[in-house]
Design a protein around this motif. Structure first.
Motif, mmCIF file in Angstrom:
data_model
loop_
_atom_site.group_PDB
_atom_site.id
_atom_site.type_symbol
_atom_site.label_atom_id
_atom_site.label_comp_id
_atom_site.label_asym_id
_atom_site.label_seq_id
_atom_site.Cartn_x
_atom_site.Cartn_y
_atom_site.Cartn_z
ATOM 1 N N ARG A 127 5.307 -6.300 7.295
ATOM 2 C CA ARG A 127 6.723 -6.393 6.951
ATOM 3 C C ARG A 127 7.243 -4.991 6.661
ATOM 4 N NH1 ARG A 127 10.141 -10.155 3.655
ATOM 5 N NH2 ARG A 127 11.527 -8.849 2.425
ATOM 6 N N GLY A 128 8.365 -4.665 7.265
ATOM 7 C CA GLY A 128 9.020 -3.385 6.963
ATOM 8 C C GLY A 128 9.895 -3.564 5.733
ATOM 9 N N ALA A 129 11.181 -3.295 5.887
ATOM 10 C CA ALA A 129 12.108 -3.415 4.756
ATOM 11 C C ALA A 129 12.580 -4.851 4.539
ATOM 12 C CB ALA A 129 13.313 -2.504 4.986
ATOM 13 N N GLN B 76 7.019 7.291 8.619
ATOM 14 C CA GLN B 76 6.103 6.256 8.154
ATOM 15 C C GLN B 76 6.760 4.897 8.429
ATOM 16 O OE1 GLN B 76 5.488 7.427 4.041
ATOM 17 N NE2 GLN B 76 3.571 8.443 4.589
ATOM 18 N N PRO B 77 5.971 3.823 8.457
ATOM 19 C CA PRO B 77 6.497 2.521 8.893
ATOM 20 C C PRO B 77 7.543 1.891 7.978
ATOM 21 C CG PRO B 77 4.231 2.312 8.159
ATOM 22 C CD PRO B 77 4.540 3.768 8.199
ATOM 23 N N LYS C 4 6.749 1.019 0.722
ATOM 24 C CA LYS C 4 6.418 2.221 -0.059
ATOM 25 C C LYS C 4 6.089 3.414 0.832
ATOM 26 C CE LYS C 4 4.743 0.306 -4.401
ATOM 27 N NZ LYS C 4 3.597 0.289 -5.340
ATOM 28 N N MET C 5 5.792 3.137 2.079
ATOM 29 C CA MET C 5 5.463 4.206 3.024
ATOM 30 C C MET C 5 6.756 4.571 3.759
ATOM 31 S SD MET C 5 1.776 2.751 4.281
ATOM 32 C CE MET C 5 1.440 4.185 5.292
ATOM 33 N N ASN C 6 7.609 5.347 3.076
ATOM 34 C CA ASN C 6 8.976 5.549 3.550
ATOM 35 C C ASN C 6 9.356 7.016 3.741
ATOM 36 O OD1 ASN C 6 9.078 6.361 0.920
ATOM 37 N ND2 ASN C 6 10.539 4.825 0.256
ATOM 38 N N GLN C 7 8.398 7.826 4.138
ATOM 39 C CA GLN C 7 8.663 9.251 4.327
ATOM 40 C C GLN C 7 8.998 9.580 5.780
ATOM 41 O OE1 GLN C 7 8.649 11.427 1.580
ATOM 42 N NE2 GLN C 7 8.565 9.409 0.626
ATOM 43 N N PRO D 259 0.836 -1.203 0.000
ATOM 44 C CA PRO D 259 0.000 0.000 0.000
ATOM 45 C C PRO D 259 0.874 1.257 0.000
ATOM 46 C CG PRO D 259 -0.012 -1.021 2.157
ATOM 47 C CD PRO D 259 0.732 -1.940 1.251
ATOM 48 N N GLU D 260 0.276 2.345 -0.495
ATOM 49 C CA GLU D 260 0.996 3.613 -0.632
ATOM 50 C C GLU D 260 0.527 4.671 0.356
ATOM 51 O OE1 GLU D 260 -0.158 4.028 -4.698
ATOM 52 O OE2 GLU D 260 1.666 3.040 -5.422
#
Length: 136
Positions: A85-87, A125-126, A108-111, A62-63
């Protein structure tokens, strides 16, 4: 029943389950956020602890938090297990999938929202990697 037959039967069950999961999830997520082909799901079999591997039933990326909320509501309604799951860099097996479940990749939620050096805190973000926070 031979081992080969059990493996074939298991493969048929997984393929059917993946198809069903894909059909349900596509109601709440755009196709670009869904990985259903076996080759697409293979990298998500394990995290940094590669000794244990399990093929996820479906992988979603998801974004936005709204997409995560919609996905979780859908999965709750249908009794679908979700493994976050993270990275995938962890060495504990914490992101190990469950057969027939959805792996929820948050990459994708990497801000980075904000960093407060004085308070030694960060709002992220996670999907933000620890290294990205250190570099920021």
């Amino acid at each position: 029943m031979s081992t080969e037959h059990i493996d074939e039967l298991d493969g048929e069950i997984k393929a059917w389950r993946t198809s069903e999961l894909h059909q349900l999830v596509s109601r709440v997520l755009p196709e670009r956020c869904i990985l259903s082909e076996q080759a697409q799901r293979k990298p998500y079999e394990c995290d940094g602890l590669a000794v244990y591997r399990v093929e996820p039933g479906l992988v979603v990326l998801p974004e936005s938090k709204e997409q995560v909320q919609d996905l979780m509501r859908c999965c709750d309604q249908h009794g679908i297990v979700v493994v976050p799951r993270g990275a995938g860099t962890g060495l504990s097996g914490g992101a190990l999938p469950i057969v027939g479940a959805i792996t929820l990749s948050l990459s994708k939620m990497n801000q980075i929202i904000r960093i407060d050096a004085d308070q030694q805190s960060a709002l992220v973000q996670p999907g933000v990697r620890n290294l990205a926070v250190s570099e920021a």
